[in-house]
Design an enzyme around this catalytic site. Structure first.
Site, PDB file in Angstrom:
ATOM      1  N   CYS A 104      42.657  24.069  -7.801  1.00 48.60           N
ATOM      2  CA  CYS A 104      41.589  23.081  -7.815  1.00 48.60           C
ATOM      3  C   CYS A 104      40.285  23.686  -7.296  1.00 48.60           C
ATOM      4  CB  CYS A 104      42.028  21.843  -7.028  1.00 48.60           C
ATOM      5  SG  CYS A 104      41.028  20.371  -7.299  1.00 48.60           S
ATOM      6  N   ALA A 105      39.749  23.192  -6.199  1.00 49.05           N
ATOM      7  CA  ALA A 105      38.520  23.749  -5.621  1.00 49.05           C
ATOM      8  C   ALA A 105      38.802  24.962  -4.743  1.00 49.05           C
ATOM      9  CB  ALA A 105      37.783  22.676  -4.819  1.00 49.05           C
TER      10      ALA A 105
END
Length: 186
Positions: A104-105
């Site tokens: 994800c991030a």
């Protein structure tokens, strides 16, 4: 020998990206522990799920760990990126050619540390400019040498099974997929 994995937790972590991976790896007989970087045992996810970490960062020895994992989520990924002790552990792990995963991030943490230089990697859309030195693939899961990256929450199972296969082999990964009915999805 049983592979040993640490999943780092910071307040604001993405619940499914930490706990689903934890569950899949435990089912695959991996010695996996959660490590809080907050200084507290209890860590709260970005969706207000509070979990008790197995260990505190400051009390953890990282010498004999096979893989380090970073769940995404905000502001969890930002907290991971700002933690100097974690940065040092990740850099040492990368220098030793050991396995690292981020989803994800969280791949932005690896980008900020120049760990992704020359690698192919994926992440949540919009964070690709944080993958310093990497070729962005936009795939659900990307593996490049010892680094596994995942795109986001929907990629969590594919990411977890990729990691399990890296650590325990295809036979065990396929057994866990079957037990969890994962193969019936596709």
């Amino acid at each position: 020998m049983t592979p040993k994995v640490y999943i780092f937790l910071a307040n604001g972590f993405e619940t499914t990206e930490a706990l689903t991976v934890l569950d899949v790896l435990k089912r695959g007989k991996v010695d996996v522990k959660t490590v809080s970087i907050t200084g507290e045992e209890w860590v709260t996810s970005s969706h207000n799920v509070t979990v008790k970490a197995d260990e505190l960062f400051e009390n953890t020895c990282f010498d004999n760990v096979d893989m380090l994992l970073l769940p995404g989520g905000l502001p969890g990924s930002t907290h991971l990126k700002e933690h100097r002790g974690l940065a040092n552990v990740l850099l040492k792990h990368a220098e030793q050619g050991k396995k690292i995963g981020a989803i994800c991030a969280a791949p932005m943490v690896l980008g900020a540390l120049n760990i992704l230089n020359g690698c192919k990697a994926t992440c949540y859309p919009g964070f690709n400019n944080e993958l310093k030195g990497a070729e962005y693939t936009a795939q659900l899961v990307t593996t490049h040498n010892n680094i596994v990256t995942g795109k986001g929450p929907a990629a969590t199972f594919a990411y977890a099974f990729t990691i399990l296969e890296m650590l325990q082999g295809a036979e065990i990964a396929n057994q866990v997929k079957g037990d969890m009915l994962y193969n019936e999805l596709f």
